[in-house]
Design an enzyme around this catalytic site. Structure first.
Site, PDB file in Angstrom:
ATOM      1  N   ASN A 123      35.064  41.730  44.339  1.00 43.28           N
ATOM      2  CA  ASN A 123      34.334  41.661  43.064  1.00 43.28           C
ATOM      3  C   ASN A 123      32.818  41.608  43.261  1.00 43.28           C
ATOM      4  O   ASN A 123      32.075  41.413  42.308  1.00 43.28           O
ATOM      5  CB  ASN A 123      34.802  40.441  42.254  1.00 43.28           C
ATOM      6  N   GLU A 154      29.923  34.143  42.130  1.00 39.37           N
ATOM      7  CA  GLU A 154      30.801  35.089  41.460  1.00 39.37           C
ATOM      8  C   GLU A 154      30.016  35.914  40.434  1.00 39.37           C
ATOM      9  O   GLU A 154      28.994  35.440  39.910  1.00 39.37           O
ATOM     10  CB  GLU A 154      31.919  34.327  40.728  1.00 39.37           C
ATOM     11  N   HIS A 211      31.156  39.376  45.131  1.00 37.45           N
ATOM     12  CA  HIS A 211      30.567  38.055  45.364  1.00 37.45           C
ATOM     13  C   HIS A 211      30.100  37.897  46.812  1.00 37.45           C
ATOM     14  O   HIS A 211      30.573  38.571  47.716  1.00 37.45           O
ATOM     15  CB  HIS A 211      31.527  36.931  44.942  1.00 37.45           C
ATOM     16  N   ASP A 236      30.302  27.870  52.194  1.00 34.75           N
ATOM     17  CA  ASP A 236      30.982  27.248  51.057  1.00 34.75           C
ATOM     18  C   ASP A 236      32.166  26.402  51.504  1.00 34.75           C
ATOM     19  O   ASP A 236      32.570  26.439  52.670  1.00 34.75           O
ATOM     20  CB  ASP A 236      31.427  28.322  50.041  1.00 34.75           C
TER      21      ASP A 236
HETATM   22  P1  PGA Z   1      37.576  38.229  52.859  1.00 34.37           P
HETATM   23  O1  PGA Z   1      36.561  37.471  51.930  1.00 34.37           O
HETATM   24  O2  PGA Z   1      36.905  38.384  54.174  1.00 34.37           O
HETATM   25  O3  PGA Z   1      38.764  37.323  52.943  1.00 34.37           O
HETATM   26  O4  PGA Z   1      37.877  39.521  52.204  1.00 34.37           O
HETATM   27  C1  PGA Z   1      35.241  37.904  51.939  1.00 34.37           C
HETATM   28  C2  PGA Z   1      34.463  37.117  50.918  1.00 34.37           C
HETATM   29  O5  PGA Z   1      35.043  36.758  49.901  1.00 34.37           O
HETATM   30  O6  PGA Z   1      33.284  36.876  51.148  1.00 34.37           O
END
Ligand code: PGA
Length: 244
Positions: free
Chosen positions: A132, A139, A134, A63
């Site tokens: 969350n 999301e 995702h 992304d």
């Molecule tokens: P993070 O993000 O490694 O900063 O916790 C993981 C993600 O959102 O895929």
């Protein structure tokens, strides 16, 4: 799903780096899908510190923020350059990134899907997971997008990226381009890594819960070759014998 547990994030990162470098030895033209975020930092450090022939490897990142130039320090392009690409022998022409400044964002999403198809798909997709649930910027929602698309980010996801934008979550773009669920599930092999107790609920729902778009990572249950690599804190809600 195969569940692998590690004492801490360094042990996890070392094991994942070994897996990736062995995959590159077995297939020098490996097509890798790559994540950003805090979780993969130790993994990228391991890759920087070890030797590997990246000259024919191709990569596609999950992304990128909309409206952010690749030179902006908050961009995922800048993150990838400083954490990995500037330190390994990868050919810049083989780096696949979404362009969040593309004049036609939908055309940019289609270009990305075509580039992945041209590379004959992703051999090994590495993922993190949001608190969350995702994956990429898919999301939680009533429905998910199959292919690369423009994603609206939850406040939680923007807060998780605040550090890249001077600590101010409101400075984090509200939109991103992201691979979709079919893009991710189309990879031949998937490794999801999660560390820290703040991921424990999402990890539990992903593995033990129903498949639901409210927990996008739960869709990994349908993929035949997924490895979930966890540190002790992220695995805290799983039964000790959970391994499938
Ligand atoms: P993070 O993000 O490694 O900063 O916790 C993981 C993600 O959102 O895929």
């Amino acid at each position: 799903m195969t569940i692998q547990r590690f004492d801490d994030e360094d042990a996890l990162a070392a094991a994942l780096a070994t897996r990736v470098l062995e995959a590159i030895v077995a297939n020098p033209e490996l097509v890798l899908g790559l994540p950003t975020g805090r979780t993969p930092l130790a993994f990228y450090r391991e890759l920087r510190e070890r030797s590997g022939d990246w000259s024919k490897v191709r990569t596609f990142n999950l992304d990128e923020f909309v409206g952010v130039d690749g030179d902006h320090p908050g961009s995922y392009r800048a993150f990838m350059q400083s954490e990995l690409f500037d330190h390994v022998s990868i050919d810049p022409a083989n780096i696949g990134m979404l362009d969040g400044r593309a004049p036609d964002l939908k055309a940019e999403c289609r270009r990305y899907e075509a580039a992945i198809a041209d590379a004959d798909g992703i051999d090994l997709q590495i993922l993190g997971i949001g608190a969350n649930g995702h994956i990429g910027f898919n999301e939680p929602a009533d429905g998910l997008c199959a292919h690369t698309h423009i994603a609206e980010l939850e406040q939680k996801s923007r807060e998780a990226n605040a550090q890249l934008f001077g600590g101010d979550w409101t400075a984090v773009p509200g939109r991103a381009l992201s691979m979709g669920m079919a893009t991710i599930l189309g990879a031949r092999n998937i490794v999801l890594m999660a560390t820290g107790q703040e991921k424990a609920d999402a990890v539990y729902q992903m593995i033990e819960g129903l498949i639901t778009p409210q927990v996008p990572a739960s869709f990994l249950q349908v993929h035949p070759r997924v490895t979930v690599m966890l540190d002790a804190k992220a695995a805290i809600r799983l039964k000790p014998d959970t391994a499938r």
